[in-house]
Enzyme design. Structure first.
Site, short mmCIF file in Angstrom:
data_model
loop_
_atom_site.label_atom_id
_atom_site.label_comp_id
_atom_site.label_asym_id
_atom_site.label_seq_id
_atom_site.Cartn_x
_atom_site.Cartn_y
_atom_site.Cartn_z
N ASP A 121 0.84 -1.21 0.00
CA ASP A 121 0.00 0.00 0.00
C ASP A 121 0.87 1.25 0.00
OD1 ASP A 121 -3.00 -0.98 0.95
OD2 ASP A 121 -1.41 -2.18 1.84
N LEU A 122 1.90 1.23 0.82
CA LEU A 122 2.80 2.39 0.92
C LEU A 122 3.52 2.63 -0.39
CD1 LEU A 122 4.30 1.68 4.45
CD2 LEU A 122 2.56 3.37 3.88
#
Length: 247
Positions: free
Chosen positions: A187-188
């Site tokens: 996600d990051l």
């Protein structure tokens, strides 16, 4: 009929939790988007009977497709496999536990319709009628991790890890085509890539409820997570492998 919405669900040993969510997904999407949606479940090497569960679900549900990794590769890898195979105009991934009800896709779809390239569900933004049920300890750990990750990687979003994110088709192809992270930090990586490529990212408040039975323990995984954050910063924030695109 063109596919308006692709829903990608990564699943690893989710035979107990996923069927209830799939039933809710089918009821919701059949009522609102019959013939114009697809659901892709990516079985990430499960060993708990999930393949049999999915085979039964798909037997009378033509909109459901099942993909399988022979061995466990990580959540990020499973989401990437599904996203790169999806055919919809809007691509959404959601966690297999159904912590965010599928009906929350409307808020993300509205954000995409209003010009966002990426719309991410947020458990930290307040809004009228939005409810969250989360243990105190898990909520604190999540907020601390998100705050550190935002500072370390230069991300604007308050909730980086909510497993409910939607992408305009072209943005999904670009971002997942570039992504390399296979585990928890994917996600990051996506949010860093979106910023570097000039994509508009909107954060949308969503309902969320903790569902027992998850596999991730942040305490046990902490050393690996911190090392991964350092490597991600070095590769994407400090590195020169991805040119910045303005506008």
């Amino acid at each position: 009929m063109p596919i308006e919405l692709s829903l990608v669900i990564p699943a690893y040993n989710e035979a107990a939790r996923l069927p209830r969510y799939l039933a809710a997904v089918r009821s919701y999407l059949d009522a609102r988007r019959r013939g114009a949606y697809e659901v892709i479940v990516v079985d990430d090497g499960s060993g708990d009977g999930l393949p049999e569960v999915l085979a039964r679900a798909a037997s009378d549900w033509p909109e459901l497709a099942v993909m399988r990794h022979a061995t466990n590769q990580g959540k990020g890898a499973a989401v990437r496999t599904g996203m790169l195979a999806a055919r919809g105009e809007r691509l959404l991934f959601a966690d297999a536990d159904g912590a965010t009800p599928i009906g929350q896709e409307t808020g993300l779809s509205e954000a995409i319709g209003a010009g966002a390239d990426v719309a991410i569900g947020s458990r930290l933004l307040a809004a009228p009628g939005v409810t969250r049920r989360r243990t105190w300890s898990r909520g604190l750990a999540g907020r601390l991790f998100a705050r550190f990750a935002r500072w370390w990687l230069g991300i604007d979003a308050r909730d980086t890890q909510c497993g409910f994110k939607m992408f305009r088709r072209e943005a999904a192809r670009e971002l997942f085509g570039r992504s390399r992270e296979s585990g928890y930090l994917f996600d990051l990586e996506l949010l860093v890539l979106a910023r570097r490529l000039g994509y508009r990212v909107d954060e949308v408040p969503v309902n969320w409820a903790d569902v027992p039975g998850g596999h991730l323990s942040l305490a046990r995984s902490l050393p690996g997570v911190l090392l991964g954050l350092w490597c991600l910063r070095r590769r994407l924030v400090k590195g020169q492998d991805l040119p910045t695109v303005s506008g």
